[in-house]
Design an enzyme around this catalytic site. Structure first.
Site, short mmCIF file in Angstrom:
data_model
loop_
_atom_site.label_atom_id
_atom_site.label_comp_id
_atom_site.label_asym_id
_atom_site.label_seq_id
_atom_site.Cartn_x
_atom_site.Cartn_y
_atom_site.Cartn_z
N GLU A 84 0.85 -1.18 0.00
CA GLU A 84 0.00 0.00 0.00
C GLU A 84 0.90 1.25 0.00
O GLU A 84 1.85 1.32 0.78
CB GLU A 84 -0.90 0.03 1.24
CG GLU A 84 -1.89 1.17 1.15
CD GLU A 84 -2.88 1.22 2.32
OE1 GLU A 84 -2.78 0.38 3.24
OE2 GLU A 84 -3.74 2.10 2.29
N GLY A 117 3.21 2.38 10.66
CA GLY A 117 3.05 1.66 11.91
C GLY A 117 2.87 0.17 11.65
O GLY A 117 3.53 -0.67 12.24
N ALA A 118 1.95 -0.13 10.74
CA ALA A 118 1.65 -1.53 10.44
C ALA A 118 0.79 -1.57 9.19
O ALA A 118 0.29 -0.54 8.74
CB ALA A 118 0.92 -2.18 11.60
N MET A 119 0.63 -2.78 8.64
CA MET A 119 -0.11 -2.91 7.39
C MET A 119 -1.04 -4.12 7.47
O MET A 119 -0.64 -5.20 7.89
CB MET A 119 0.89 -3.06 6.24
CG MET A 119 0.26 -3.27 4.88
SD MET A 119 -0.77 -1.86 4.39
CE MET A 119 -2.00 -2.70 3.39
N GLU A 120 -2.28 -3.90 7.02
CA GLU A 120 -3.35 -4.86 7.26
C GLU A 120 -3.50 -5.94 6.20
O GLU A 120 -4.58 -6.51 6.05
CB GLU A 120 -4.68 -4.09 7.36
CG GLU A 120 -5.19 -3.48 6.03
CD GLU A 120 -4.84 -2.02 5.85
OE1 GLU A 120 -3.88 -1.55 6.49
OE2 GLU A 120 -5.54 -1.33 5.07
N ASN A 121 -2.43 -6.29 5.45
CA ASN A 121 -2.52 -7.32 4.41
C ASN A 121 -3.40 -8.49 4.85
O ASN A 121 -3.25 -8.98 5.97
CB ASN A 121 -1.13 -7.87 4.09
CG ASN A 121 -0.10 -6.79 4.02
OD1 ASN A 121 -0.17 -5.93 3.16
ND2 ASN A 121 0.85 -6.81 4.94
N GLU A 141 -5.34 -2.78 12.81
CA GLU A 141 -5.09 -3.62 11.63
C GLU A 141 -6.09 -4.78 11.59
O GLU A 141 -6.54 -5.18 10.52
CB GLU A 141 -3.66 -4.15 11.63
CG GLU A 141 -2.57 -3.07 11.73
CD GLU A 141 -2.71 -1.92 10.74
OE1 GLU A 141 -3.23 -2.14 9.64
OE2 GLU A 141 -2.31 -0.78 11.09
N HIS A 171 -9.40 -3.65 10.17
CA HIS A 171 -9.36 -3.46 8.72
C HIS A 171 -9.87 -4.69 7.96
O HIS A 171 -10.25 -4.57 6.80
CB HIS A 171 -7.93 -3.18 8.25
CG HIS A 171 -7.59 -1.71 8.16
ND1 HIS A 171 -8.43 -0.78 7.60
CD2 HIS A 171 -6.47 -1.03 8.54
CE1 HIS A 171 -7.85 0.41 7.65
NE2 HIS A 171 -6.66 0.29 8.22
N GLU A 209 -9.72 4.28 6.39
CA GLU A 209 -8.89 4.74 7.50
C GLU A 209 -9.67 5.53 8.56
O GLU A 209 -9.51 5.31 9.74
CB GLU A 209 -7.70 5.56 6.99
CG GLU A 209 -6.71 4.73 6.16
CD GLU A 209 -6.17 3.50 6.88
OE1 GLU A 209 -6.31 3.39 8.11
OE2 GLU A 209 -5.63 2.60 6.19
#
Ligand SMILES: [Zn+2]
Length: 879
Positions: free
Chosen positions: A126, A266-270, A303, A306, A325
C-alpha cells in the site's frame, strides 16, 4: 535517472478499469540480490468499459524478462514499455498473460514493494508498492484471487509466508524449498504480502462466535517470542470486541502477524498476514512504557478491524482512503475507550487532532477528508484522512445514535462485502438506516479546513429564556476560497452558578434531559431554551462533539464552575486547559511590557484544588494537572512566539513546582510504592500521577530532588518509570544527566526499540547545545539511515518536538533539517517527505523565521532528481 514529472491525479478523472484480473498466479524465486517473479494473470475485458481496448499495467524499478499472451511470446512490437507502464494495445476479450520480471530487494531502500529488513525479506504494497514486484493494474478496484508460490533457500529463509491458507509445500534440490499459499478472498494488489526469513513464532488461538477456531501466529526475530504476549492478548480482545460491538467475525483459519525492524508506517493490514513495525508488537515491562503498551493495543486492533473495514469492503480509488482509515480509526478509538478509560482516550484523541490535524488545515497541504487531487498518494496518509475522518464518523454516531449507527454499518457490510466502494456508498448506508437526508453532512468530506464556531449567549431572566447564538466560519484553504455551512452537532448542557445541571427545554421539544444536541445547519443560528430559572453557564461541544474550534467568551468564574462541576469529563479538562492557556498568553503579554512575572493566587489555589481530588481516575487527574504544552500554546497564537512560550511555560511550571512542592512530594511518595509492574488502568494511573509529580519537582530541582530522580531511574523495574526519570534529567544540565544517559546506553545498546528512546530523549532536550548533540547522533555507530524508526527518533523528534532548538533564530535548525531531507530523499522518499512538515508551517512564524524556513524550502526544491513525494510537499509549501 528519470526526471519525475509532477503529474497531478484528479478524482474527477476516475474511470473504471478497462480490464479485470480474475486470478493471479505468482511464482516468486526469492533472492535478496535478484528476485525473479513470474506472474500469470487471468484477464477479461470489463464489460462496463467496452470502448477501452488497451491494457495498462503499472511497473516501477523492474526489469522485464519475458511476456507471453495465451502462451505465445510477445515481441517489443506488441507492447509499449516505459519506466512506469507496460501497455498492450488491442488486448483480446479474455486471455492469459504471463510476465516475468526481476529486481533486487537489497537495493530497494524505499521500503516499498519487496525489500530487505535485516535478513528478512518482506513487502509493503500500500498504496502503490505492488508495481515494484510485477507489472499489474495496481489500483484498488481491481480485485483478484491470489495464488502465491515462493521458492527460496531453506536455510536462509526457513519461513515463507503469504496471504490466505498454506495449500502445499515441498523440497527442491540445491537446498531450496517451496510453499504455495492461496487466498480464498478477492483482494486488491495493495493487500498482497510476502515474508521470508528465519523467524520465531509466538502462537495462541481464538474461537469465533460462529465456532471457527483460528490459529494466531506472531512471527518475530528468534528470541523475541516471549515479547509477544501482550500483542496476542490485544488481538484476542479486538477479535471479541468486533464480534460484540459490530457483529463482525474473522474469516480465515489463520491470522498471522510479522514484526520487522525497518518499516515506513506503523503496520499494514494485508489480508491474513499483517506486517508490523516491531515497535507495535514487542513488549515487556523492562523495555516498553505504558504508552508503548497502549500503542500496541491500538495498532493491533486497528489492523485487525481493517479485515472488514478495508479488506472485505475496500476503496474504489485512493481518494476514498478515509473510507477505510477514518472508519477504522473510529473503531480503534471506540475499542481503546472500552478497554482502558473512555475519558482519557477521548482527551488523547482530541489532542492529537488539535496538535496535528488543525495545523494541517491551516497550511499548504490542507485537503478535504476526501481529496480532489494528489501528486503522490503516499503524502495523503494524513491526520486529515485518519483523525478528522474518524471525527466525521463519530459525528454520524452522535447524531444518529449508537443503535442506528450500528444498523447503518450492518447495511454497509451487507451491501458492499467483496467490493471496492466509495465514501458516498458509506453515507448512503447511513441514510438508509436512519431515514435521514445527509446531503449537507457530506460537506465534511468535500470541504477542507477547520470550522470556527463563535458562540454568544443571552439570558432573559424576566422570561426565563436563554438564547445561544452560533456562527460558523471556515477559513479559506488551497483551492477552496469559500465554504458552504457545515452540519455541526453541538452537544450542550447548562449549569447554574452552583454547578447544578439545568433541565433543557429547547423550543419545540418537551424533552427535559440535561444534555441536548443542537444541530447547526446555517451560517448563523439561534437556539432557545425555556424555563431557565437561574443564570446558566453553557457547557458547549461536550465530549468534543464536532471537529471545530469553539470560541465562547467564558469568564474565569464560568470556567472555574465547569472545572469543578461539569459532568462531561472532556469539558472539565477543557475548562482547566482554557484557564491555563489564557493565563500563559496573558503572562506573555505582561512579560513583553516589562512587568514582573507573578502567578495569580486564585490560579495556584484552583490548581491545588485539582491536586487534592484523588477519588477519581488517576490517569485523568494526571491529564488535568499537565500544563498545555508548547505546541498547545503555539496553536492558540496567530503568530507563534517561540521563545516567550518557552520562557513563560517554564516559569509557570516552576512556580507551581515551588509553591506546591509539599503536595507534589506527598503525591510522589504515596504512589512510589515499589509494587511490581502491572499494566492495567489503575497501575497506569498511579504511575502517570507519580511521574507528573516528579516532572513538577524536577522543574525546580534541588540536589535532593535530582538524587530522587536518579534513584527512580536506577531502581525502577519498568521502562515507564525509568524513562520518565530520564526525560526529567535530560532537561537539566547536571552530572546526574550524564550518568543516567550513559547507564541507559550501556544497558540497552543492543535493544533497537529502547535505543530509539535514548536517541529521542537527547534530540528533544531543551538544553542549548542540542543541535550539536543531534549532529553527533546522526554519525553515531548505532544511527542507521535505512531504519525509519531511528531516523524519526533523531531527526523527526528534533524538528517536530523541540521548538526552542529547532526554531533557533540563526536558522541552523532549519538548514540541518533540509540537509537531512535532501540526503534521505535518495534513499526513502516517503520518510523524507514526512520530515518536511515542520518547514511547511512557516506562515505561522515571525518574518525572520519565515524567510529562513522558505530559504530551506527553496534549497530543497532546487535539488536535482527530487522524488514526487518531497516535490509535492515542498512545491505546495514554498509559494
Ligand atoms: Zn489503517
Amino acid at each position: 535517472m528519470e526526471a519525475k514529472s509532477p503529474n497531478t491525479i484528479y478524482l474527477k478523472d476516475y474511470k473504471e478499469p478497462a480490464f479485470l484480473v480474475n486470478t493471479i498466479d505468482l511464482n516468486v524465486a526469492l533472492d535478496a540480490d535478484l528476485t525473479k517473479v513470474k506472474s500469470t494473470l487471468g484477464i477479461m475485458r470489463n464489460p462496463k468499459m467496452p470502448e477501452q481496448k488497451s491494457l495498462v499495467l503499472q511497473g516501477d524499478a523492474l526489469t522485464l524478462n519475458e511476456i507471453q499472451l495465451n502462451g505465445t511470446p510477445l515481441t517489443p512490437a506488441d507492447y509499449t514499455l516505459s519506466n512506469n507502464e507496460l501497455i498492450i494495445k488491442d488486448a483480446p476479450e479474455e486471455f492469459s498473460l504471463m510476465i516475468e520480471t526481476q529486481f533486487s530487494p537489497r537495493e530497494n531502500t524505499t521500503l516499498n514493494g519487496l525489500y530487505l529488513s535485516g535478513d528478512i525479506l518482506c513487502t509493503q504494497c500500500e498504496a502503490e508498492g505492488f508495481r515494484r514486484i510485477t507489472y499489474f493494474p495496481d489500483r484498488p478496484d481491481v480485485m483478484s484471487l491470489y495464488t502465491t508460490t515462493i521458492i527460496a533457500d531453506k536455510q536462509k529463509y526457513p519461513v515463507l509466508l503469504s496471504n490466505g491458507n498454506l495449500i502445499d509445500s515441498g523440497l527442491l534440490g540445491d537446498g531450496k524449498h517451496w510453499v504455495k499459499w492461496q487466498d480464498p478472498y478477492r483482494k486488491p494488489s495493495y493487500l498482497f504480502a510476502l515474508v521470508a526469513g528465519n523467524l520465531g513464532c509466538a502462537e495462541d488461538s481464538f474461537v469465533t462466535r460462529s465456532g471457527r477456531s483460528v490459529a494466531l501466529k506472531v512471527y518475530v526475530e528468534p528470541g523475541n517470542e516471549v515479547n509477544c504476549t501482550y500483542a496476542l492478548q490485544s488481538l484476542k480482545n479486538a477479535m471479541r470486541w468486533d464480534e460484540l460491538r459490530f457483529g463482525r467475525g474473522y474469516d480465515l483459519d489463520t491470522y498471522m502477524i510479522v514484526a520487522v525492524s525497518d518499516f515506513n508506517m506503523g503496520a499494514m493490514e494485508n489480508k491474513g498476514l499483517n506486517i508490523f513495525n516491531a515497535k507495535y508488537i514487542l513488549a515487556n515491562p523492562a523495555i516498553a512504557t505504558d504508552q508503548d503498551y497502549e500503542f500496541i493495543e491500538a495498532v493491533i486492533a486497528h489492523e485487525y478491524f481493517h479485515n472488514w473495514t478495508g479488506n472485505r469492503v475496500t476503496c474504489r480509488d485512493w481518494f476514498q482512503l478515509s473510507l477505510k482509515e477514518g472508519l477504522t480509526i473510529f473503531r480503534e478509538h471506540e475499542f481503546c475507550a472500552d478497554q482502558q478509560s473512555r475519558e482519557v482516550e477521548r482527551i488523547k484523541n482530541v489532542r492529537k487532532l488539535r496538535l496535528e490535524q488543525f495545523p494541517q488545515d491551516e497550511g499548504p497541504m490542507a485537503h478535504p477528508v476526501r481529496p480532489d487531487s494528489y501528486i503522490e498518494i503516499n503524502n495523503f496518509y494524513t491526520v486529515t484522512i485518519y483523525e478528522k475522518g474518524a471525527e466525521v464518523i463519530r459525528m454520524l454516531q452522535t447524531m444518529l445514535g449508537r443503535d442506528t449507527f450500528r444498523q447503518g454499518m450492518d447495511i454497509y457490510f451487507a451491501r458492499h462485502d467483496g467490493h471496492a466502494v466509495t465514501i458516498e456508498d458509506f453515507v448512503q448506508a447511513m441514510e438508509a438506516a436512519s431515514g435521514r437526508d445527509l446531503t449537507q453532512f457530506r460537506r465534511w468530506y468535500t470541504q477542507a479546513g477547520t470550522p470556527e464556531l463563535y458562540v454568544t449567549s443571552n439570558y432573559d431572566s424576566a422570561n426565563c429564556r436563554y438564547t445561544l447564538r452560533l456562527e460558523q466560519v471556515c477559513p479559506p484553504t488551497p483551492m477552496q476560497t469559500s465554504k458552504e455551512p457545515f452540519l455541526i452537532p453541538v452537544t450542550v448542557s447548562l449549569f447554574d452558578l452552583m454547578g447544578q445541571p439545568l433541565p433543557l427545554q429547547m423550543s419545540g421539544s418537551l424533552n427535559e434531559a440535561t444534555e441536548q444536541i443542537m444541530e447547526m445547519t446555517q451560517s448563523v443560528q439561534e437556539f432557545q431554551f425555556n424555563n431557565i430559572t437561574s443564570y446558566p453557564i453553557p457547557s458547549l461541544l461536550r465530549d468534543f462533539s464536532a471537529p471545530v474550534k469553539l470560541r465562547y467568551p467564558y469568564t474565569t468564574q464560568d470556567l472555574l464552575v465547569l472545572m469543578r462541576h461539569d459532568t462531561d469529563s472532556f469539558n472539565r479538562w477543557e475548562a482547566v486547559q482554557t484557564i491555563e492557556n489564557r493565563l500563559i498568553l496573558q503572562l506573555i503579554d505582561e512579560d513583553k511590557s516589562g512587568a514582573a512575572l507573578c502567578l495569580p493566587v486564585w490560579f495556584t489555589d484552583a490548581f491545588a484544588e485539582n491536586l487534592s481530588v484523588r477519588n477519581q481516575n488517576l490517569q485523568y487527574l494526571a491529564l488535568l494537572l499537565a500544563l498545555p504544552s508548547d505546541k498547545d500554546l503555539a496553536n492558540e497564537m496567530t503568530i507563534i512566539l517561540v521563545e516567550p512560550i518557552f520562557k513563560i511555560h517554564k516559569f509557570v511550571k516552576r512556580e507551581l513546582a515551588t509553591q506546591l512542592k509539599d503536595q507534589w512530594m506527598a503525591i510522589y511518595k504515596e504512589y512510589n510504592d515499589n509494587k511490581p509492574y502491572q499494566f492495567n488502568a489503575i497501575a497506569v494511573g498511579q504511575r502517570s500521577l507519580k511521574n507528573i509529580a516528579l516532572s513538577y519537582l524536577m522543574a525546580n530541582p534541588t540536589d535532593e530532588i535530582r538524587q530522587l530522580c536518579l534513584r527512580q531511574f536506577v531502581n525502577a523495574d519498568n521502562m515507564t518509570d525509568s524513562l520518565a526519570a530520564l526525560v526529567c534529567l535530560s532537561q537539566v544540565d547536571c552530572p546526574e544527566r550524564v550518568e543516567a544517559l550513559n547507564k541507559f546506553y550501556d544497558k540497552w545498546q543492543n535493544e533497537p526499540l529502547v535505543l530509539d528512546k535514548w536517541f529521542a530523549i537527547q534530540a528533544q532536550s531543551h538544553l542549548p547545545n542540542t543541535l550539536e548533540v543531534v549532529k553527533q547522533l546522526i554519525t553515531h555507530p548505532k544511527f542507521n539511515w535505512i531504519n525509519p524508526n531511528r531516523v524519526r527518533s533523531v531527526i523527526g523528534v528534533f524538528a517536530m518536538l523541540n521548538d526552542i532548538n529547532f526554531h533557533a533564530l540563526n536558522g541552523d535548525g532549519y538548514a540541518f533539517l533540509a540537509d537531512q531531507i535532501i540526503h534521505l530523499d535518495n534513499l526513502n522518499p516517503q520518510v523524507a517527505a514526512r520530515l518536511c512538515e515542520p518547514l511547511t508551517r512557516w506562515r505561522r512564524h515571525i518574518p525572520e523565521r519565515q524567510a529562513l524556513m522558505k530559504k530551506q524550502l527553496f534549497r530543497i526544491m532546487s535539488t536535482p532528481n527530487l522524488s514526487r513525494d518531497v516535490y509535492e510537499i515542498v512545491s505546495k509549501s514554498s509559494g
